[in-house]
Design an enzyme around this catalytic site. Structure first.
Site, PDB file in Angstrom:
ATOM      1  N   HIS A 132      47.105  23.250  40.369  1.00  0.00           N
ATOM      2  CA  HIS A 132      46.695  22.715  41.671  1.00  0.00           C
ATOM      3  C   HIS A 132      46.403  21.214  41.489  1.00  0.00           C
ATOM      4  O   HIS A 132      46.049  20.781  40.390  1.00  0.00           O
ATOM      5  CB  HIS A 132      45.392  23.337  42.159  1.00  0.00           C
ATOM      6  CG  HIS A 132      45.362  24.830  42.225  1.00  0.00           C
ATOM      7  ND1 HIS A 132      46.087  25.559  43.127  1.00  0.00           N
ATOM      8  CD2 HIS A 132      44.638  25.739  41.526  1.00  0.00           C
ATOM      9  CE1 HIS A 132      45.811  26.849  42.983  1.00  0.00           C
ATOM     10  NE2 HIS A 132      44.945  26.986  42.003  1.00  0.00           N
TER      11      HIS A 132
ATOM     12  N   CYS B  68      39.245  29.151  40.554  1.00  0.00           N
ATOM     13  CA  CYS B  68      39.752  27.965  39.846  1.00  0.00           C
ATOM     14  C   CYS B  68      39.494  26.681  40.638  1.00  0.00           C
ATOM     15  O   CYS B  68      38.986  25.693  40.101  1.00  0.00           O
ATOM     16  CB  CYS B  68      41.236  28.127  39.548  1.00  0.00           C
ATOM     17  SG  CYS B  68      42.223  28.708  40.942  1.00  0.00           S
TER      18      CYS B  68
HETATM   19  P1  NAD Z   1      46.248  39.489  37.341  1.00  0.00           P
HETATM   20  O1  NAD Z   1      46.974  40.280  38.378  1.00  0.00           O
HETATM   21  O2  NAD Z   1      47.005  38.523  36.504  1.00  0.00           O
HETATM   22  O3  NAD Z   1      45.469  40.470  36.361  1.00  0.00           O
HETATM   23  C1  NAD Z   1      44.733  41.560  36.820  1.00  0.00           C
HETATM   24  C2  NAD Z   1      44.933  42.715  35.835  1.00  0.00           C
HETATM   25  O4  NAD Z   1      44.096  43.812  36.213  1.00  0.00           O
HETATM   26  C3  NAD Z   1      46.368  43.251  35.801  1.00  0.00           C
HETATM   27  O5  NAD Z   1      46.747  43.425  34.447  1.00  0.00           O
HETATM   28  C4  NAD Z   1      46.268  44.582  36.546  1.00  0.00           C
HETATM   29  O6  NAD Z   1      47.210  45.524  36.094  1.00  0.00           O
HETATM   30  C5  NAD Z   1      44.870  45.021  36.171  1.00  0.00           C
HETATM   31  N1  NAD Z   1      44.240  45.997  37.066  1.00  0.00           N
HETATM   32  C6  NAD Z   1      44.559  46.313  38.347  1.00  0.00           C
HETATM   33  N2  NAD Z   1      43.694  47.234  38.815  1.00  0.00           N
HETATM   34  C7  NAD Z   1      42.825  47.511  37.819  1.00  0.00           C
HETATM   35  C8  NAD Z   1      41.713  48.379  37.700  1.00  0.00           C
HETATM   36  N3  NAD Z   1      41.302  49.156  38.713  1.00  0.00           N
HETATM   37  N4  NAD Z   1      41.053  48.432  36.520  1.00  0.00           N
HETATM   38  C9  NAD Z   1      41.429  47.658  35.477  1.00  0.00           C
HETATM   39  N5  NAD Z   1      42.482  46.820  35.532  1.00  0.00           N
HETATM   40  C10 NAD Z   1      43.167  46.742  36.706  1.00  0.00           C
HETATM   41  O7  NAD Z   1      45.066  38.758  38.132  1.00  0.00           O
HETATM   42  P2  NAD Z   1      44.342  37.420  37.691  1.00  0.00           P
HETATM   43  O8  NAD Z   1      45.139  36.266  38.182  1.00  0.00           O
HETATM   44  O9  NAD Z   1      43.970  37.489  36.273  1.00  0.00           O
HETATM   45  O10 NAD Z   1      43.056  37.474  38.628  1.00  0.00           O
HETATM   46  C11 NAD Z   1      41.903  38.208  38.265  1.00  0.00           C
HETATM   47  C12 NAD Z   1      40.709  37.653  39.008  1.00  0.00           C
HETATM   48  O11 NAD Z   1      40.534  36.283  38.626  1.00  0.00           O
HETATM   49  C13 NAD Z   1      40.837  37.637  40.538  1.00  0.00           C
HETATM   50  O12 NAD Z   1      39.553  37.785  41.097  1.00  0.00           O
HETATM   51  C14 NAD Z   1      41.342  36.230  40.815  1.00  0.00           C
HETATM   52  O13 NAD Z   1      41.047  35.779  42.134  1.00  0.00           O
HETATM   53  C15 NAD Z   1      40.571  35.454  39.779  1.00  0.00           C
HETATM   54  N6  NAD Z   1      41.179  34.174  39.407  1.00  0.00           N
HETATM   55  C16 NAD Z   1      42.521  34.050  39.256  1.00  0.00           C
HETATM   56  C17 NAD Z   1      43.047  32.816  38.931  1.00  0.00           C
HETATM   57  C18 NAD Z   1      44.523  32.604  38.804  1.00  0.00           C
HETATM   58  O14 NAD Z   1      45.000  31.548  39.163  1.00  0.00           O
HETATM   59  N7  NAD Z   1      45.287  33.550  38.281  1.00  0.00           N
HETATM   60  C19 NAD Z   1      42.222  31.725  38.721  1.00  0.00           C
HETATM   61  C20 NAD Z   1      40.836  31.885  38.821  1.00  0.00           C
HETATM   62  C21 NAD Z   1      40.319  33.123  39.187  1.00  0.00           C
END
Ligand code: NAD
Length: 336
Positions: free
Chosen positions: A216, A137
């Protein structure tokens, strides 16, 4: 396309893809039954069992399952992996074995993919690629701003202080809930990450974490190579670029609480703000030194980038601006 990992990012990417006229959502994979799994079923998204998910748990919750993640992957041309940090790299073998393309998120190392991606920054670099990583992000937010300033005035040096949200709204176990925590590693990882998009950019970033879940905020100081005529010229450049929302003083969006109130009112879904938010009054210029603040809604800012990454990989649009316009029109972000 299919979504593996249906959390904060995954559910938004699924919604965004479902709205695109030229993309089709095969389904989403979840590890456990939850209100989000119910949401997927209610929206008509086929629900698949991810990783160690147990079918009987979903049966007990009354959630209809379409198959396993392996079956989902086999039905897709591309998977968006939105699993937690570093899990995407573990899943790569699954996608490789099925010979499907994959989009990873910013929590993975750059080496997980052939290229790191930002639609305004380097759309063409992802053309025809099999594995693409949409940067985080904060890196997305900075890269978009670089894409506006760099071609117009050149950049001698870019310094950013990132004021980072402590957690996403649903993450009730994370903190701090009362305190300001500096990232003592200087530069923070964001500057080097921006260089995965703009390899030659002189950029330095520092970060502090503060007790908020909303957004942020970046405090930018950019020494340009040539001076814009005025701060108004800078504002006009930002305002005319897609994925920027510049608030005029009369709108009284004084900080992130008002920006989020704006988001709740405009009804894009999930109260999202996928644009970089800039305050017009906060843009200033002293010779070649430009200063501006921008707010980044961490939950949604990378979502349109995932859509454009897919278009670039399959060459579904003539160029970046065409893909961005198509994505944004479908998402209701278009101002045209
Ligand atoms: P999150 O924890 O909200 O969602 C991840 C999901 O994946 C959960 O539902 C979890 O149960 C599931 N999961 C866990 N292990 C798994 C597996 N082996 N197979 C399938 N599903 C599985 O996380 P998020 O915030 O959505 O982040 C996901 C990615 O996006 C990360 O790389 C993060 O760094 C990136 N990201 C997050 C944000 C943010 O602010 N939330 C912003 C930009 C990028």
């Amino acid at each position: 396309m299919a979504v593996n990992g249906y959390g904060t990012i995954g559910k938004r990417v699924a919604d965004a893809v479902a709205k695109q006229p030229d993309l089709e959502l095969v389904g989403v994979a979840k590890t456990r039954p939850s209100f989000d799994a119910r949401r997927a079923v209610d929206l008509g998204y086929p629900l698949y069992l991810a990783a160690d998910a147990v079918r009987s748990d979903f049966d007990a919750a009354g959630l209809q399952v379409a198959g396993t993640v392996k079956e989902m992957v086999a039905r897709a041309d591309v998977v968006v992996d939105a699993t937690p940090d570093k899990v995407g790299a573990e899943n790569r073998a699954l996608y490789d074995a099925a010979n499907v393309r994959a989009v990873f998120q910013g929590g993975e190392k750059a080496s997980v993919a052939d290229v790191s991606f930002n639609a305004l920054g380097n759309y063409a670099a992802a053309r025809g690629k099999r594995r693409v990583r949409v940067v985080s992000c904060n890196t997305t937010g900075i890269s978009r701003a670089v894409a506006v300033l760099l071609p117009r005035w050149g950049v001698e040096r870019w310094d950013v202080t990132l004021v980072r949200r402590a957690a996403d709204p649903a993450e009730s176990k994370k903190g701090p809930i009362n305190g300001i925590v500096p990232s003592l590693h200087i530069p923070s990882h964001h500057g080097p990450d921006v260089r995965t998009i703009f390899p030659d950019l002189e950029i330095s970033t520092v970060a502090v974490v503060v007790p908020t879940t909303l957004m942020h905020v970046h405090v930018n100081h950019v020494r340009l190579r040539s001076a814009p005529a005025s701060a108004a010229e800078l504002v006009a450049a930002l305002r005319s670029t897609p994925r920027f929302r510049v608030f005029a003083p009369w709108e009284q969006a004084n900080g992130t609480p008002q920006v989020m109130e704006f988001a709740r009112g405009r009804g894009l879904g999930l109260d999202d703000v996928p644009e970089n938010v800039v305050w017009e009054d906060g843009v200033s210029l002293e010779g070649r030194d430009a200063y501006f603040f921008q707010a980044i809604h961490q939950e949604s800012v990378t979502v349109p980038e995932n859509v454009d990454a897919i278009r670039a990989m399959f060459d579904l649009a003539p160029d970046g601006p065409a893909s961005i316009a198509r994505t944004d029109r479908a998402l209701g972000l278009s101002r045209a």
